[in-house]
Every structure is written in structure tokens, then in C-alpha cells.
Design a protein around this motif. Structure first.
Motif, short mmCIF file in Angstrom:
data_model
loop_
_atom_site.label_atom_id
_atom_site.label_comp_id
_atom_site.label_asym_id
_atom_site.label_seq_id
_atom_site.Cartn_x
_atom_site.Cartn_y
_atom_site.Cartn_z
N GLY B 7 0.85 -1.19 0.00
CA GLY B 7 0.00 0.00 0.00
C GLY B 7 0.88 1.24 0.00
N SER B 8 0.32 2.37 -0.46
CA SER B 8 1.12 3.60 -0.53
C SER B 8 0.27 4.81 -0.17
N GLY B 9 -0.79 4.58 0.61
CA GLY B 9 -1.68 5.67 0.99
C GLY B 9 -1.19 6.40 2.24
N VAL B 27 12.02 -2.99 3.08
CA VAL B 27 12.70 -3.61 1.93
C VAL B 27 11.98 -3.32 0.62
N GLN B 28 10.66 -3.36 0.65
CA GLN B 28 9.89 -3.12 -0.58
C GLN B 28 8.62 -2.36 -0.25
N VAL B 29 8.18 -1.58 -1.22
CA VAL B 29 6.85 -0.95 -1.14
C VAL B 29 6.08 -1.40 -2.38
N TYR B 30 4.92 -2.00 -2.13
CA TYR B 30 4.06 -2.40 -3.25
C TYR B 30 2.89 -1.42 -3.39
N SER B 31 2.58 -1.07 -4.64
CA SER B 31 1.30 -0.41 -4.92
C SER B 31 0.86 -0.86 -6.31
N ARG B 32 -0.45 -0.93 -6.53
CA ARG B 32 -0.95 -1.22 -7.88
C ARG B 32 -0.41 -0.19 -8.85
N ASN B 33 -0.24 1.03 -8.29
CA ASN B 33 0.27 2.14 -9.10
C ASN B 33 1.77 2.27 -8.82
N LEU B 34 2.58 1.92 -9.82
CA LEU B 34 4.03 1.87 -9.62
C LEU B 34 4.60 3.25 -9.25
N ASN B 36 3.13 5.58 -7.45
CA ASN B 36 2.92 5.80 -6.01
C ASN B 36 3.86 4.96 -5.18
N ALA B 37 4.07 3.71 -5.60
CA ALA B 37 5.02 2.84 -4.88
C ALA B 37 6.41 3.47 -4.90
N ALA B 38 6.80 3.98 -6.05
CA ALA B 38 8.15 4.54 -6.20
C ALA B 38 8.34 5.79 -5.33
N GLY B 45 13.81 4.55 1.40
CA GLY B 45 14.98 3.79 0.95
C GLY B 45 14.68 2.35 0.59
N ALA B 46 13.49 2.12 0.01
CA ALA B 46 13.08 0.76 -0.34
C ALA B 46 13.01 0.59 -1.85
N GLU B 47 12.72 -0.63 -2.26
CA GLU B 47 12.50 -0.93 -3.67
C GLU B 47 11.00 -0.80 -3.93
N ALA B 48 10.64 -0.40 -5.14
CA ALA B 48 9.22 -0.27 -5.47
C ALA B 48 8.78 -1.40 -6.39
N THR B 49 7.54 -1.84 -6.21
CA THR B 49 7.03 -2.86 -7.13
C THR B 49 5.51 -2.73 -7.28
N ASP B 50 5.00 -3.17 -8.43
CA ASP B 50 3.54 -3.23 -8.60
C ASP B 50 3.10 -4.67 -8.88
N ASP B 51 3.97 -5.62 -8.53
CA ASP B 51 3.65 -7.03 -8.79
C ASP B 51 3.58 -7.80 -7.46
N LEU B 52 2.36 -8.12 -7.05
CA LEU B 52 2.15 -8.77 -5.77
C LEU B 52 2.65 -10.22 -5.78
#
Lengths: 260, 260
Positions: B7-9, B27-34, B36-38, B45-52
Motif C-alpha cells: 500500500g502507498s496511501g 525492503v519493498q513498497v508495493y502499490s498497484r500504481n508503480l 505511487n510505490a516509487a 529507501g526501499a525498492e518499489a514494485t507493482d507485482d504482488l
């Protein structure tokens, strides 16, 4: 100025302390209850009295801080002294004062006061109205001695201010109490809710409330709202409040979005 | 701990910042919207991803901070990683998580968050629940790293807390907005009301709301209430809110007095 305070409640207490601290002289404090008059008079170095017909004429201004219903009848009794009279009520217009005196004005602090809670009077918005420019100016200058926030406000505007204050202060305080009740019924302390209340109020210090609305209603989260109404099953009238305010939030949100 | 934020809200943003500041590693931030994750990943200081389905297994905890409706479906997808999973929702129970994982807990901050408003996370009440004592303890220790106010709260209590928060935060914010609207319509600024709102919230920091209730309803001042309803003539649904909350205040006041 030499000032006579008529009343000894929350507003009278805070205003007379602020005026005294600003270097004005409180000459007398009147209350129907002499004990209350004496308590306040002691704190501001004034004389106490419970006789509205034997006040000193050695004063420049009567400030009337009594119940809304009693304001005009009190003015009727004070007019004979021939001094400037100002009341502190949000709800009483200037016009009815003029039946009794032409030296009339309003000195309304837009704040919620408790005798036992200190506050910084310099942050209290003072709403001034006078029957003439000279009177307005006199009251405005006096207000500036105790507050940084002095406004000229008509009787009509003042009524709206007072109404808005009921929504933003009295009704919100009631909702805090509803929150406290819900927590208590489930064995939790109101302390848990206090940081949220503080932050909710803090948020709108520099923002417009409708722009920072959060919660299930503004998200139109029907599942959560249904679950909340279910939780309130035993308190049908809290259900009604919940429904009405949620509908208002949804309606308001749709209107704001429609305007964009 | 190594933590993955799903989530990134508003909640994800504040919790991940607090955890990073306390020395944990996002370590990672996930969001459907890359995008927002980024954005959030960059700040912590994490990695961003949109792939659950391609998250790193090099983590100790998934914190799920997505819309209430999406919490359980997201857990269903994350269970395969075999890691501890905690959600941050006030409304979602622990039980439905257990269909998918036995490493389940709740990490619920009772606060209203905006991405653009800083707050002191150490004052945010953290409500912890775990499927086992070990998990509860792990989440409790983590919560203590970021907050001074950590509570063990059951799913049932948490629902009540969330409901109480709607009354004390979402509904009160709406009433602030009603106040702003009334002032604007009469050519006045919301600034006039802000000190009153601040003081109303400040008053209950050490007091019980029902004990400091002020305004026309608690005084049963019918003249003022009638005048206010008259002012709202053109806004019948604000009239309804006014009537309902005033009646509640009167009813509540009578009950409190009756108890004495």
C-alpha cells in the motif's frame, strides 16, 4: 478605562481578568449571588455587589455578561446611569438595546470558556459592534488591548457566527462524548481517542475541513458503514445521528466533486 | 526487522516512515500504481514494485495498508510467502485472515493521517492483535519502537474504536466544514472559528466532554435554538442536524443530572 462587570460566569471571569491584566481597572462586579460576585471581585481587585440599583457611577463602561434572556432586561435597569453599555452575547442584537440607551455596543468573544481553564485571551476573536462610529472605535480599542483578533461584526453576522460556533464547538464536543461513551461500554478508556481528537482539530488550522475529510462516508465504504450501524443496534438514536451525518458527508462530497 | 509495505496511501506513508526512523528496514513498497510505490519507496529507501506475485522473500513482515475491502483478498495472495502478515485496518477482523495464514496479526494506528501533514507518531495509539501470544508480542514490540501508546485490542473492541473514531473525528471534521460554510455565506472567514475549534479540542485533553458541554442546548435556551433554526430556514437538512444533535445534548444532560 474604569469598567463595571455585570455577571460572574465563565465569560465575565475571563474578560475581566484579561482587561485587568491589560491595565484597565475593574471597579465593581455585580452578581445576583453576592458570593459569586465576591469571588470574581477578589481576583480582579474590585468591589462586589448584588444590588443593580446601587452601582457606582464612578465608571466608564458596563460590560454585561449574563444569560442571553437577561441581557435586555439588565440593560433596561442600567440605562439610568447614563454610561456606555456593552454586552458579550453572540445571540442578542444591538437593536433591542436602543429602546433604553443610545450608548450601546457589543463586545462578543467568540470562544468557549471554563472558569477553571486558563487560555490565551490574545487569541480570542473579539467581535465588536457599536451604535455609532465613536462607540465602535472605543470598544475596538479596548478589544485590541486584550486580543490580537478584533473584528467589526454586524448583529446579523454575529448571529451566524454564534450558529457556526454551535456546530463547530458544542456539537463536536457532544460527539467527543458519544465517542467516550462507546469506548467505556466496551471497556476502553477515552485516552485512546484523545490523540485523534487533537489531530483532527490540528489538521484544520491551515486547511479547509471539507478538503481533509476522511472516514468511511467520504470513501462511500458501504460495508464499513453497515457494520457500524449494526454495532449501534442497541442505540437507535445514535444510529440516526450516524446515518444523517454520513449522508451529509456523502452529499457534500458529491457536490464538491461535481463543482470541479 | 525487514518489512514489506503493501500500500502507498496515508497510513502506509506514515507507518513506513516511523518504522524506518526507528531503525527498521523497509525492503519493498508495493502499490498497484508503480508511481505511487516509487514515491514512497524513495522516501524510505526501499525498492518499489507493482507485482504482488513477485515480492522478495527476504523480509520478516508484510504490513498491509490497503482499502478495507481489499485487505482479505490481498492476504490471500500474500499467504504463499509464508511470512508474518499484519493489516492496519480498524474495520477488518482477525478471523477472516485465518482462512489463508496462521501468521496473522493487526497493527492498527488510531489516528487520522494526511500525506502532507507531519505528526508525532510517538503519540499515535497503536492497537495490536495477534493470532498467538508470540505474534502479539512481536507486533507489540514493533509498535513500542514507534509509539508510546501501545494497546492490546480485540477485533470486537477495534470495531468499536473505529466507530468511536468516526464520531469523534470524521463527523466533527464535517461539522467544522458546516461552520466554515455558514461563515462564508455571510462574508466571514473560517479563521474566526479556528481558535474556538482549537480550544474545544484542548478542553477535553484532561476533561470528560459531557462535563464541559456548553451552548444553547445544554442550557435548554429555547429562544436561541429557535433563532438558530430560523437562520437555517434555507438549509432544511442543516436544520435536521441541528435539531437532532440539540435533542441529544438535552436528553444526555437530563440523564446525567438524573444519575446524580
Amino acid at each position: 478605562m474604569r469598567i463595571t462587570i455585570v455577571g460572574s460566569g465563565n465569560v465575565a471571569t475571563h474578560i475581566s481578568a484579561a482587561l485587568k491584566n491589560a491595565g484597565h481597572r475593574i471597579v465593581q462586579v455585580y452578581s445576583r449571588n453576592l458570593h459569586n460576585a465576591a469571588l470574581l471581585a477578589y481576583h480582579v481587585g474590585a468591589e462586589a455587589t448584588d444590588d443593580l440599583n446601587a452601582l457606582t457611577i464612578n465608571t466608564d463602561l458596563f460590560i454585561i455578561s449574563v444569560k442571553d434572556d437577561a441581557v435586555v432586561p439588565t440593560i433596561a435597569q442600567l440605562a439610568k446611569y447614563g454610561k456606555l453599555i456593552a454586552h458579550t452575547s453572540g445571540a442578542v442584537e444591538l437593536l433591542p438595546m436602543l429602546q433604553f440607551t443610545q450608548q450601546a455596543g457589543v463586545f462578543y468573544p467568540l470562544q468557549t470558556f471554563s472558569k477553571t481553564k486558563e487560555l490565551n485571551f490574545r487569541e480570542v476573536p473579539m467581535c465588536i459592534e457599536g451604535v455609532s462610529e465613536a462607540i465602535t472605535k472605543t470598544l475596538e480599542d479596548l478589544a485590541r488591548d486584550i486580543s490580537n483578533k478584533v473584528y467589526r461584526i454586524s448583529s446579523q453576522q454575529r448571529k451566524v457566527l454564534h450558529l457556526a460556533a454551535v456546530f463547530a464547538c458544542n456539537f463536536t464536543n457532544h460527539l467527543y462524548g458519544v465517542g467516550e461513551g462507546l469506548l467505556k461500554d466496551s471497556g476502553m478508556s477515552f485516552d485512546m481517542l484523545r490523540p485523534l481528537i487533537a489531530e483532527t482539530a490540528d489538521k484544520i488550522k491551515e486547511r479547509s475541513p471539507f478538503k481533509v475529510q476522511t472516514g468511511p462516508a467520504v470513501r462511500n465504504d458501504e460495508t464499513t458503514m453497515a457494520a457500524h450501524l449494526q454495532l449501534l443496534e442497541q442505540q437507535p438514536h445514535l444510529q440516526d445521528v450516524y446515518k444523517m451525518l454520513s449522508q451529509d458527508i456523502i452529499k457534500n462530497h458529491n457536490e464538491v466533486n461535481g463543482d470541479r
